[in-house]
Design an enzyme around this catalytic site. Structure first.
Site, mmCIF file in Angstrom:
data_model
loop_
_atom_site.group_PDB
_atom_site.id
_atom_site.type_symbol
_atom_site.label_atom_id
_atom_site.label_comp_id
_atom_site.label_asym_id
_atom_site.label_seq_id
_atom_site.Cartn_x
_atom_site.Cartn_y
_atom_site.Cartn_z
ATOM 1 N N GLY A 145 0.817 -1.212 0.000
ATOM 2 C CA GLY A 145 0.000 0.000 0.000
ATOM 3 C C GLY A 145 0.846 1.255 0.000
ATOM 4 O O GLY A 145 0.483 2.266 -0.613
ATOM 5 N N ASP A 146 1.988 1.208 0.688
ATOM 6 C CA ASP A 146 2.884 2.364 0.716
ATOM 7 C C ASP A 146 3.365 2.727 -0.682
ATOM 8 O O ASP A 146 3.400 3.907 -1.064
ATOM 9 C CB ASP A 146 4.099 2.058 1.593
ATOM 10 C CG ASP A 146 3.761 2.018 3.073
ATOM 11 O OD1 ASP A 146 2.966 2.864 3.521
ATOM 12 O OD2 ASP A 146 4.297 1.160 3.781
ATOM 13 N N HIS A 147 3.769 1.722 -1.463
ATOM 14 C CA HIS A 147 4.299 2.024 -2.786
ATOM 15 C C HIS A 147 3.207 2.523 -3.739
ATOM 16 O O HIS A 147 3.453 3.415 -4.557
ATOM 17 C CB HIS A 147 5.010 0.798 -3.364
ATOM 18 C CG HIS A 147 6.387 0.618 -2.813
ATOM 19 N ND1 HIS A 147 6.740 -0.456 -2.026
ATOM 20 C CD2 HIS A 147 7.494 1.398 -2.902
ATOM 21 C CE1 HIS A 147 8.007 -0.337 -1.668
ATOM 22 N NE2 HIS A 147 8.486 0.780 -2.186
ATOM 23 N N GLY A 170 2.608 6.073 -2.605
ATOM 24 C CA GLY A 170 3.721 6.910 -3.024
ATOM 25 C C GLY A 170 3.649 7.251 -4.501
ATOM 26 O O GLY A 170 3.920 8.392 -4.905
#
Length: 386
Positions: free
Chosen positions: A170-172, A175
């Site tokens: 989810g972070d990528h 981002g």
């Protein structure tokens, strides 16, 4: 090979993955990204130790922080805050995933820094959004993106426990969304001359990721059934196992187009006229029977043998279920630009590429991830020259 963002100055106050991932994408694309770190460093530097690596390396951190410069600032001091504001005053972009309340305490929230630099594009990642009762709730992507947004639930077979997310998924995604929003705001600035706040959240990203399901439920009140391999309504959209244990996915979404080549591939052209399987509705009604028969057929040959047969049918869409070793050994992964060489001392290291190419302004990583505070003196000297 400087990339489309050559000349764009970015200041990043990012921790763990989402903020550094956004800054890392901009760095890959040519921006000069100055990473502000506390004296103890971005906690993302600890990933290697968490994974049991004892050589001091941290591959996830290296991925998201290559081509950046690191400056150590103690933002609990007036001097550290003053230097941060001086950096931001001369930047095009500020990226952060620090919680809004903490940013306000540091006077690094958008209203505060916009007074210093009206042309600044301020990119903010939160866990749950800027407003509402949970605006300052702490969140990693496994909480806001994976669990709360419904992603985990929609990947859970009835009666099973939810699967575990892989690190940084989810972070990528978040981002990448912020990097896109920042670039859109830079385009708008060429028209208006003014910067702006752009923001996204792990929660919103998760909801958008499953928006096929969520929007269907929103507009109809009906959920889309969670597929179970043994009873898929469309057996031509299912995974199977070859004789050597390798799994593969048949992707026959269009019934009239994809069913005939599958029948030919498995040696049963007579199924086209078989009353059990002739239409998509027939196959759905008799899916368990058809899947069981296909299981037996596919278990008779290795994946390599099936690959040769499948590739002889241009209208049969399929893909192997690859392991990490399989991906790195896949000729097409390399042909598609999946890896880049990152300068590292006298040599280079292969790393995963960010997933976009610019054919008129190509990019390439300029350096490996910086050591903690590696560029502090250099950056402070540049501030004195301005």
């Amino acid at each position: 090979m400087t990339g489309p963002l050559e000349g764009i100055r970015v200041v990043e106050l990012g921790v763990w993955v989402a903020g550094p991932a956004a800054g890392g994408i901009l760095a890959d694309w040519g921006a000069d990204v100055v990473k502000i770190e506390p004296p103890t460093g971005d906690p993302g530097r600890l990933f290697g130790a968490m994974m049991g690596l004892d050589d001091g390396t941290s591959p996830p951190f290296d991925m998201d922080n290559r081509s950046k410069r690191s400056i150590v600032l103690d933002l609990t001091t007036d001097g550290g805050q003053a230097t941060a504001r001086q950096l931001i005053a001369g930047a095009d972009v500020f990226i952060t995933n620090v919680r809004p309340d903490a940013l306000r305490r540091l006077a690094l929230d958008y209203p505060s820094v916009a007074e210093l630099n009206p042309r600044l594009v301020y990119g903010l990642i939160t866990g749950y959004g800027e407003k509402g009762p949970d605006a300052n709730r702490p969140a990693y992507d496994i909480a806001a993106f994976w669990a709360r947004s419904g992603v985990a639930d929609l990947l859970t077979r009835p009666g099973d426990t939810p699967p575990f997310q892989r690190g940084g998924m989810g972070d990528h995604l978040t981002g990448m969304t912020l990097a896109a929003a920042v670039n859109a705001a830079l385009v708008a600035r060429t028209r208006t001359g003014e910067g702006q706040l752009v923001s996204t959240s792990l929660y919103r990203q998760g909801a958008y990721t499953v928006s096929f399901d969520l929007n269907t439920f929103l507009l109809t009140g009906r959920p889309i059934a969670i597929g179970q391999r043994e009873s898929m309504g469309n057996p031509c959209m299912n995974n199977y196992t070859a004789a050597d244990g390798r799994r593969f996915w048949i992707v026959g979404l269009e019934a009239d187009r994809h069913w005939p080549p599958l029948c030919r591939a498995v040696g049963h052209p007579e199924w086209l006229a078989d009353s059990r399987f002739a239409t998509a509705r027939d196959r759905a009604r008799n899916s368990r029977e058809l899947i069981a028969v296909l299981d037996e057929i596919f278990a008779a040959r290795t994946l390599a043998e099936w690959a040769e047969i499948f590739d002889g049918e241009p209208e049969l869409f399929w893909a192997p279920v690859n392991s990490m070793e399989d991906v790195l050994g896949d000729e097409q992964f390399h042909a598609a630009g999946g890896l880049v060489d990152v300068p590292d001392g006298d040599g280079s290291l292969p790393m995963v590429a960010t997933p976009a190419d610019f054919h008129g302004t190509p990019w390439a990583p300029r350096s490996s991830a910086p050591k903690l505070g590696e560029h502090t003196e250099q950056i402070l000297a540049e501030l004195g020259e301005r």
